[in-house]
Design an enzyme around this catalytic site. Structure first.
Site, PDB file in Angstrom:
ATOM      1  N   GLY B  73       2.294   0.237  -3.713  1.00 25.13           N
ATOM      2  CA  GLY B  73       1.162  -0.259  -4.493  1.00 25.13           C
ATOM      3  C   GLY B  73      -0.039  -0.399  -3.566  1.00 25.13           C
ATOM      4  O   GLY B  73       0.057  -0.192  -2.360  1.00 25.13           O
ATOM      5  N   THR B  77      -5.561   1.989   3.285  1.00 29.08           N
ATOM      6  CA  THR B  77      -5.605   1.136   4.453  1.00 29.08           C
ATOM      7  C   THR B  77      -5.441   1.964   5.711  1.00 29.08           C
ATOM      8  O   THR B  77      -5.173   3.159   5.649  1.00 29.08           O
ATOM      9  CB  THR B  77      -4.548   0.016   4.386  1.00 29.08           C
ATOM     10  OG1 THR B  77      -4.859  -0.981   5.373  1.00 29.08           O
ATOM     11  CG2 THR B  77      -3.158   0.557   4.656  1.00 29.08           C
ATOM     12  N   TYR B  78      -5.612   1.298   6.855  1.00 29.21           N
ATOM     13  CA  TYR B  78      -5.503   1.951   8.146  1.00 29.21           C
ATOM     14  C   TYR B  78      -4.315   1.368   8.897  1.00 29.21           C
ATOM     15  O   TYR B  78      -4.071   0.153   8.887  1.00 29.21           O
ATOM     16  CB  TYR B  78      -6.789   1.737   8.938  1.00 29.21           C
ATOM     17  CG  TYR B  78      -6.654   1.981  10.432  1.00 29.21           C
ATOM     18  CD1 TYR B  78      -6.622   0.917  11.326  1.00 29.21           C
ATOM     19  CD2 TYR B  78      -6.551   3.280  10.934  1.00 29.21           C
ATOM     20  CE1 TYR B  78      -6.495   1.137  12.700  1.00 29.21           C
ATOM     21  CE2 TYR B  78      -6.425   3.506  12.291  1.00 29.21           C
ATOM     22  CZ  TYR B  78      -6.402   2.432  13.175  1.00 29.21           C
ATOM     23  OH  TYR B  78      -6.266   2.660  14.528  1.00 29.21           O
ATOM     24  N   GLY B 141       1.323  -4.167   0.788  1.00 36.05           N
ATOM     25  CA  GLY B 141       1.502  -3.125  -0.236  1.00 36.05           C
ATOM     26  C   GLY B 141       2.979  -2.828  -0.337  1.00 36.05           C
ATOM     27  O   GLY B 141       3.605  -2.437   0.638  1.00 36.05           O
ATOM     28  N   ALA B 154       1.027  -5.107   6.867  1.00 40.88           N
ATOM     29  CA  ALA B 154       0.469  -4.614   8.122  1.00 40.88           C
ATOM     30  C   ALA B 154      -0.369  -5.732   8.711  1.00 40.88           C
ATOM     31  O   ALA B 154      -1.305  -6.212   8.070  1.00 40.88           O
ATOM     32  CB  ALA B 154      -0.379  -3.377   7.873  1.00 40.88           C
ATOM     33  N   CYS B 170      -8.405  -1.388   1.139  1.00 40.83           N
ATOM     34  CA  CYS B 170      -7.847  -1.956  -0.079  1.00 40.83           C
ATOM     35  C   CYS B 170      -8.847  -1.908  -1.226  1.00 40.83           C
ATOM     36  O   CYS B 170      -8.809  -2.725  -2.129  1.00 40.83           O
ATOM     37  CB  CYS B 170      -7.369  -3.386   0.151  1.00 40.83           C
ATOM     38  SG  CYS B 170      -6.236  -3.475   1.548  1.00 40.83           S
TER      39      CYS B 170
END
Lengths: 428, 210
Positions: B73, B77-78, B141, B154, B170
């Site tokens: 979901g 992002t990084y 996520g 993360a 996000c």
């Protein structure tokens, strides 16, 4: 049985439908993953509460559904949904096609029916060995390992749930290969007739089987009609020539004609939504997202990576996305998500030299378009002969969903957009 | 609970390990926690939009960033060196947790870890993730398949935050990101944080909620 979105958390009031993991007409076992539901930061697979056949998808991918809202209808043995004998003739035809459609999945392929109309009198006999095999659903890890080691997954014994093939199974198969291969070859030979000197057999890879199954579905389930339109792309050729070098210098990639075409197709799909849809017995499903698949010749066969939300990109943006997808396709490095959820397909048959083709609609979409070779031709313009760059575009479409009028409106829209490309056309 | 820190591993390999672990856990194996660092990667979740990645291909190549679509979901992002990516692979049935409660458990574990370094997480109603005031320090996520979780969180420890400049993290415009290094004067090693968050999650996810 109507399936509702179950409660997934006290404070959660709604969810977004992610991927449907089953198609209408698919058999569903109890607890088979049915659909992905996305709530805040969580993508959850909903298992089916019952065993049956998925009759209707009520909530589509991307729809927001409140908790308790209806998402699907599954026909179980107890429920009495659509009667087999129905009043109208068209319904009866659909029932035949639907039923045979399920059989085809388990049966040996039917020959092409040419007209693509309702199934002919000969019903295909189900191949019992294929029907008994558990539904193979290979994980990306398994597929990758198999491809790297040239393994035919049909030969691997699965020790996972329902006979699914795990990575360990493939590794074990690879390690035992020298001995196992021999015995398996022997089994195959005795089963088949004596090998002939005037023939050679190419074993079917999983991808080839999949392509074959999709082509059969398309040719037998979709009554397809076709039309062709000639497009004056002189303006597009000039525009591309003028930015080719600066684009390469700035972006590091080539800009081809495809991004221009995809842009025109995306705009035309927005104005002609029937071409971005899918036939179902319960109604024509108009897809809200414009996800254009680009047919690419990859080493193992045709793959169709998808540009999701193609209408949101500029021509430059499309060039970037396509460069990435096409490179990955040619190197066999596409993710599963990159080939899913296409709503329309584009095939650049012109790159192979073709000037006219009749593509097969990519089931369960409703239309497919080709761009043919760009050829300089003499045409009449203002009663004089002019030399222009001409490109044919060929459209095959599902004649249940739309008629010639809608299909032509789309082609003409693409034609007009492409013919209006000039030096002012925005790239970014 | 078995917790394994794999160190710096490519995103693809991390996914392979995660998928295998998920297959065996969902088939009845013991729950596990996987911890990785990944090289520069932008990942898109199911709600991720490609236009939330703001740089062009040339820069992506120059900065040596991989781009991946995932089945978790969340949006874009990084991941990169200095950031801990934690994937608890847990059977939610065993814990009698629904997905929302599970996400809250992740948040609580991160908050607990941060407080060990005197970093106070924002307890107000923020978008999902863990925030220090209005700066995002951890992203969440999750995917649930066969009632078993995958992906997870993360946490920025010594991450090079400049990589977040090229995305809309996000899907939140003007999102300010931060890291443990930025929020404290005595930066712990990434191994220390791996042990800390692994321990907190292990305790939280060991026993069913009564």
């Amino acid at each position: 049985m109507k399936i509702e979105l179950p409660q997934v958390g006290e404070s959660v009031t709604e969810g977004v439908i992610g991927r449907w993991l089953k198609n209408v007409g698919d058999k569903v076992e109890k607890y088979d993953p049915l659909v992905e539901v996305i709530t805040d930061k969580v993508n959850m697979e909903l298992p089916s509460p019952v065993e049956g056949v998925l009759r209707e998808i009520i909530a589509n991918e991307g729809d927001t559904v409140p908790m308790g809202g209806l998402i699907a209808d599954i026909e179980t043995k107890e429920s009495e949904n659509s009667p087999i004998n129905s009043d109208t003739h068209s319904n009866l035809q659909e029932e035949n096609i639907g039923t045979t459609g399920v059989l085809i999945k388990d049966a040996a392929p039917v020959g092409p029916t040419g007209s693509g109309g309702p199934i002919s009198q000969d019903k295909p006999q189900p191949d019992p060995s294929i029907k008994d095999r558990p539904k193979s659903r290979y994980s990306p890890a398994v597929l990758r390992l198999a491809e790297e080691n040239n393994i035919d997954l049909e030969q691997v014994v699965g020790t996972g749930i329902n006979g699914r093939i795990t990575r360990k199974d493939v590794t074990a198969f690879i390690e035992s290969k020298p001995n196992t291969l021999e015995s398996q070859t022997i089994v195959k030979e005795t089963a088949a007739s004596t090998p002939r000197q005037d023939q050679e057999k190419i074993t079917l890879s999983p991808i080839r089987r999949m392509i074959a199954a999709n082509m059969v579905k398309s040719a037998t389930l979709i009554p397809q009609a076709w039309s062709e339109v000639a497009v004056d792309v002189t303006g597009m050729v000039l525009r591309r020539e003028s930015i080719k070098e600066s684009f390469m210098a700035k972006e590091g990639i080539n800009i081809t004609y495809l991004p221009f075409v995809v842009k025109a197709v995306a705009e035309s799909l927005k104005k002609n939504p029937l071409l971005n849809s899918s036939w179902s017995e319960e109604g024509i499903i108009l897809k809200k997202n414009i996800n254009i698949g680009i047919a690419v010749a990859a080493p193992d066969g045709l793959v169709v990576p998808v540009i999701h939300n193609a209408d949101l990109f500029s021509i430059a943006g499309l060039a970037g996305v396509m460069e990435n997808l096409i490179t990955k396709a040619k190197n066999g490095k596409l993710d599963l998500s990159e080939v899913q959820s296409g709503t329309f397909t584009l095939n650049n048959t012109g790159a192979l030299g073709s000037v006219s083709s009749r593509p097969l609609v990519n089931h369960p979409q409703s239309a497919i378009m080709t761009t043919e070779a760009i050829v300089k031709r003499p045409i009449i313009a203002a009663d004089a002969i002019a030399i222009r760059s001409m490109m044919n575009i060929c459209l095959s479409f599902d004649h249940r969903v739309m008629d010639g009028a809608e299909a032509s409106a789309f082609s003409m829209s693409v034609k007009n957009l492409l013919e209006n490309i000039n030096s002012e056309t925005q790239i970014y | 609970m078995l917790t394994t820190y794999h160190g710096l591993v490519s995103y693809d390999i991390g996914q392979t390990i995660q998928q295998e672990t998920h297959s065996s856990v969902s088939a009845g194996g013991k729950d596990e926690i996987l911890i990785f660092q990944h090289p520069n990667t932008y990942t898109l979740g199911r709600m991720g939009k490609p236009e939330d990645i703001l740089i062009n291909n040339e820069d992506i190549k120059r900065l040596d960033i991989e781009i991946r679509n995932t089945d978790r979901g969340g949006e874009v992002t990084y991941h990169g060196p200095g950031q801990l990516v934690v994937y608890p692979i847990i059977k939610l049935d065993r814990l009698k947790l629904n997905p929302s409660e599970y996400v809250n458990t992740l948040k609580t574990a991160i908050t607990g870890c941060l407080s060990d370094y005197n970093i106070v997480a924002n307890e107000n109603d923020m978008p999902t993730g863990v925030w220090v005031e209005n700066r995002k320090i951890a992203a969440i996520g999750v995917r649930v398949s066969k009632k078993t979780t995958s992906h997870g969180l993360a946490l920025n420890v010594t991450t090079d935050l400049s990589y977040f400049d090229h995305i809309i993290p996000c899907g939140i415009q003007n999102c300010v990101v931060t890291s443990i290094e930025k929020e404290t004067s005595n930066t712990p090693t990434i191994e220390e944080i791996a042990e800390n968050i692994g321990g907190k999650l292990g305790n939280a996810l060991e026993n069913p909620v009564t």
